[in-house]
Design a protein around this motif. Sequence first.
Motif, PDB file in Angstrom:
ATOM      1  N   ARG A  22      41.264  93.844  83.326  1.00 12.58           N
ATOM      2  CA  ARG A  22      40.484  94.998  83.768  1.00 12.58           C
ATOM      3  C   ARG A  22      39.346  95.290  82.796  1.00 12.58           C
ATOM      4  N   GLN A  23      39.615  95.036  81.528  1.00 15.62           N
ATOM      5  CA  GLN A  23      38.623  95.323  80.488  1.00 15.62           C
ATOM      6  C   GLN A  23      38.610  94.132  79.530  1.00 15.62           C
ATOM      7  N   PRO A  24      37.696  93.189  79.737  1.00 14.10           N
ATOM      8  CA  PRO A  24      37.742  91.930  78.994  1.00 14.10           C
ATOM      9  C   PRO A  24      37.668  92.077  77.469  1.00 14.10           C
ATOM     10  N   ASP A  25      37.074  93.195  76.990  1.00 12.25           N
ATOM     11  CA  ASP A  25      36.991  93.354  75.534  1.00 12.25           C
ATOM     12  C   ASP A  25      38.102  94.279  75.001  1.00 12.25           C
ATOM     13  N   ALA A  26      39.150  94.479  75.793  1.00 17.77           N
ATOM     14  CA  ALA A  26      40.223  95.406  75.378  1.00 17.77           C
ATOM     15  C   ALA A  26      40.817  95.008  74.025  1.00 17.77           C
ATOM     16  N   ALA A  27      41.042  93.715  73.806  1.00 17.52           N
ATOM     17  CA  ALA A  27      41.725  93.283  72.575  1.00 17.52           C
ATOM     18  C   ALA A  27      40.908  93.641  71.333  1.00 17.52           C
ATOM     19  N   ILE A  28      39.594  93.426  71.390  1.00 14.07           N
ATOM     20  CA  ILE A  28      38.782  93.721  70.195  1.00 14.07           C
ATOM     21  C   ILE A  28      38.642  95.244  70.014  1.00 14.07           C
ATOM     22  N   LYS A  29      38.670  95.961  71.127  1.00 11.15           N
ATOM     23  CA  LYS A  29      38.645  97.432  71.043  1.00 11.15           C
ATOM     24  C   LYS A  29      39.930  97.944  70.367  1.00 11.15           C
ATOM     25  N   VAL A  30      41.036  97.248  70.561  1.00  7.04           N
ATOM     26  CA  VAL A  30      42.288  97.629  69.887  1.00  7.04           C
ATOM     27  C   VAL A  30      42.123  97.443  68.375  1.00  7.04           C
ATOM     28  N   VAL A  31      41.503  96.331  67.961  1.00 11.17           N
ATOM     29  CA  VAL A  31      41.274  96.104  66.518  1.00 11.17           C
ATOM     30  C   VAL A  31      40.458  97.263  65.943  1.00 11.17           C
ATOM     31  N   GLU A  32      39.346  97.589  66.618  1.00  8.65           N
ATOM     32  CA  GLU A  32      38.471  98.664  66.121  1.00  8.65           C
ATOM     33  C   GLU A  32      39.222 100.008  66.096  1.00  8.65           C
ATOM     34  N   GLY A  33      39.997 100.229  67.141  1.00 10.24           N
ATOM     35  CA  GLY A  33      40.739 101.488  67.248  1.00 10.24           C
ATOM     36  C   GLY A  33      41.825 101.603  66.183  1.00 10.24           C
ATOM     37  N   LEU A  34      42.432 100.498  65.803  1.00 10.76           N
ATOM     38  CA  LEU A  34      43.460 100.547  64.754  1.00 10.76           C
ATOM     39  C   LEU A  34      42.819 100.923  63.424  1.00 10.76           C
ATOM     40  N   ASN A  35      41.624 100.404  63.192  1.00 10.81           N
ATOM     41  CA  ASN A  35      40.913 100.764  61.968  1.00 10.81           C
ATOM     42  C   ASN A  35      40.599 102.271  61.963  1.00 10.81           C
ATOM     43  N   ASP A  36      40.102 102.763  63.098  1.00 13.37           N
ATOM     44  CA  ASP A  36      39.806 104.208  63.204  1.00 13.37           C
ATOM     45  C   ASP A  36      41.073 105.028  62.958  1.00 13.37           C
ATOM     46  N   TYR A  37      42.177 104.584  63.553  1.00 13.79           N
ATOM     47  CA  TYR A  37      43.451 105.309  63.394  1.00 13.79           C
ATOM     48  C   TYR A  37      43.798 105.411  61.903  1.00 13.79           C
ATOM     49  N   CYS A  38      43.700 104.276  61.195  1.00 16.03           N
ATOM     50  CA  CYS A  38      44.050 104.265  59.767  1.00 16.03           C
ATOM     51  C   CYS A  38      43.135 105.201  58.982  1.00 16.03           C
ATOM     52  N   GLU A  39      41.850 105.171  59.308  1.00 16.97           N
ATOM     53  CA  GLU A  39      40.921 106.047  58.575  1.00 16.97           C
ATOM     54  C   GLU A  39      41.233 107.518  58.849  1.00 16.97           C
ATOM     55  N   ARG A  40      41.512 107.833  60.114  1.00 18.04           N
ATOM     56  CA  ARG A  40      41.829 109.213  60.495  1.00 18.04           C
ATOM     57  C   ARG A  40      43.090 109.713  59.807  1.00 18.04           C
ATOM     58  N   HIS A  41      44.050 108.788  59.586  1.00 16.73           N
ATOM     59  CA  HIS A  41      45.341 109.192  59.020  1.00 16.73           C
ATOM     60  C   HIS A  41      45.469 108.826  57.526  1.00 16.73           C
ATOM     61  N   ASN A  42      44.336 108.445  56.919  1.00 18.08           N
ATOM     62  CA  ASN A  42      44.326 108.062  55.501  1.00 18.08           C
ATOM     63  C   ASN A  42      45.362 106.994  55.172  1.00 18.08           C
ATOM     64  N   VAL A  43      45.410 105.980  55.986  1.00 23.06           N
ATOM     65  CA  VAL A  43      46.343 104.873  55.751  1.00 23.06           C
ATOM     66  C   VAL A  43      45.535 103.690  55.206  1.00 23.06           C
ATOM     67  N   GLU A  44      45.903 103.209  54.014  1.00 22.64           N
ATOM     68  CA  GLU A  44      45.142 102.118  53.417  1.00 22.64           C
ATOM     69  C   GLU A  44      45.485 100.768  54.033  1.00 22.64           C
ATOM     70  N   ASN A  45      46.801 100.543  54.166  1.00 21.92           N
ATOM     71  CA  ASN A  45      47.283  99.284  54.751  1.00 21.92           C
ATOM     72  C   ASN A  45      48.090  99.587  56.002  1.00 21.92           C
ATOM     73  N   LEU A  46      47.666  98.988  57.095  1.00 25.74           N
ATOM     74  CA  LEU A  46      48.361  99.256  58.361  1.00 25.74           C
ATOM     75  C   LEU A  46      49.846  98.899  58.270  1.00 25.74           C
ATOM     76  N   THR A  47      50.177  97.903  57.446  1.00 24.31           N
ATOM     77  CA  THR A  47      51.581  97.463  57.340  1.00 24.31           C
ATOM     78  C   THR A  47      52.504  98.611  56.885  1.00 24.31           C
ATOM     79  N   GLN A  48      51.914  99.603  56.220  1.00 20.90           N
ATOM     80  CA  GLN A  48      52.726 100.761  55.778  1.00 20.90           C
ATOM     81  C   GLN A  48      53.385 101.482  56.963  1.00 20.90           C
ATOM     82  N   LEU A  49      52.812 101.285  58.146  1.00 23.26           N
ATOM     83  CA  LEU A  49      53.293 102.050  59.313  1.00 23.26           C
ATOM     84  C   LEU A  49      54.270 101.262  60.197  1.00 23.26           C
TER      85      LEU A  49
END
Length: 307
Positions: free
Chosen positions: A275-302
């Motif tokens: 449905r959205q061919p760039d969904a996967a790369i948008k997930v990458v970008e969104g995970l980065n935003d999530y970490c910045e919003r929640h002050n998470v340095e390494n995603l693995t911490q979660l």
Amino acid sequence: MANLAVNIGGLKMKNPVTVGSGTFAYGQEYDRYFDISKLGAVTTKSLSLEPRAGNKPPRLVETPAGMLNAIGLQNVGIEAYLRDKAPFLREKGCTIIGNIYGKSPEDYAELAKRLDEAGAADAIEANLSCPNVHDARTARGCTLVAQVPELVQEYTRAIKAATKLPVFVKLTPNIIDIAEPALAAEEAGADGVALINTLLGIGINPETRKPILSNIVGGLSGPAIRPVAVKMVWDCAKVLKIPIIGMGGIGNASDAMQFILAGATGVAVGSCSFRQPDAAIKVVEGLNDYCERHNVENLTQLIGKLE
Ligand SMILES: Cc1cc2nc3c(=O)[nH]c(=O)nc-3n(C[C@H](O)[C@H](O)[C@H](O)COP(=O)(O)O)c2cc1C
């Protein structure tokens, strides 16, 4: 930028995001929409020793919040993959998870060996759970390999003996307790598990009184199955030491975070890419935003940090 890098059973990925096997072909078509080398990994369509035409159409139908498919593992075969598809992924600099499918442990071993020797994959994902191919069924009738822990062990051992690459075993949700085959895979030496494959379903056209799919039965995927998939990742994370690649209806970073909090180290975007061919790369970008919003340095911490 947050650090999104993960190590999935020896496979280093710059971020946890890959694609669901069979929803991304061999990557080339999607590269028109975004730079596919920016994904943590590209997972190929299931590869078999010989090319396969798959099932007769109709083999795809939309459902509320998802789709039913019975493609039947149509693929170019290992030889054409090595010759025509892998060079493109390698030139792009992609990390490759080579998904394989065979009719016996020997087939899987041979496929893993050929991918390894040709340098055409960085990890192997063994599809022991495709519901749409009749030759995948075992002597017990219509049982899938991934439904029988002893068979999971036999297949996993054969693949592990054939390659030094990390081996992930792809499991089926069509089972009472998915942790059983997951533990069996771990015990047999798997470096990770991938879950879930599709849930069995049937669509019927009441006007014609006929099944919609030529195969009658298909596999349900997409957002409709997400809560089932998250629960199964959580079930497995509680008992496994090896990492999990979670999938099932992931379409954005918030969906992906559900899987990570439930215990997944990697996540795959499947049907939502249609449905959205760039969904996967948008997930990458969104995970980065999530970490910045929640002050998470390494995603693995979660990972597994459901409160
Ligand atoms: C059209 C289609 C083809 C698929 N083909 C494969 C396949 O070849 N091998 C495999 O392991 N999984 C295959 N799958 C399963 C997906 O990789 C994934 O496990 C499942 O669809 C759940 O994720 P999703 O809800 O994000 O699609 C296929 C799924 C779809 C929808």
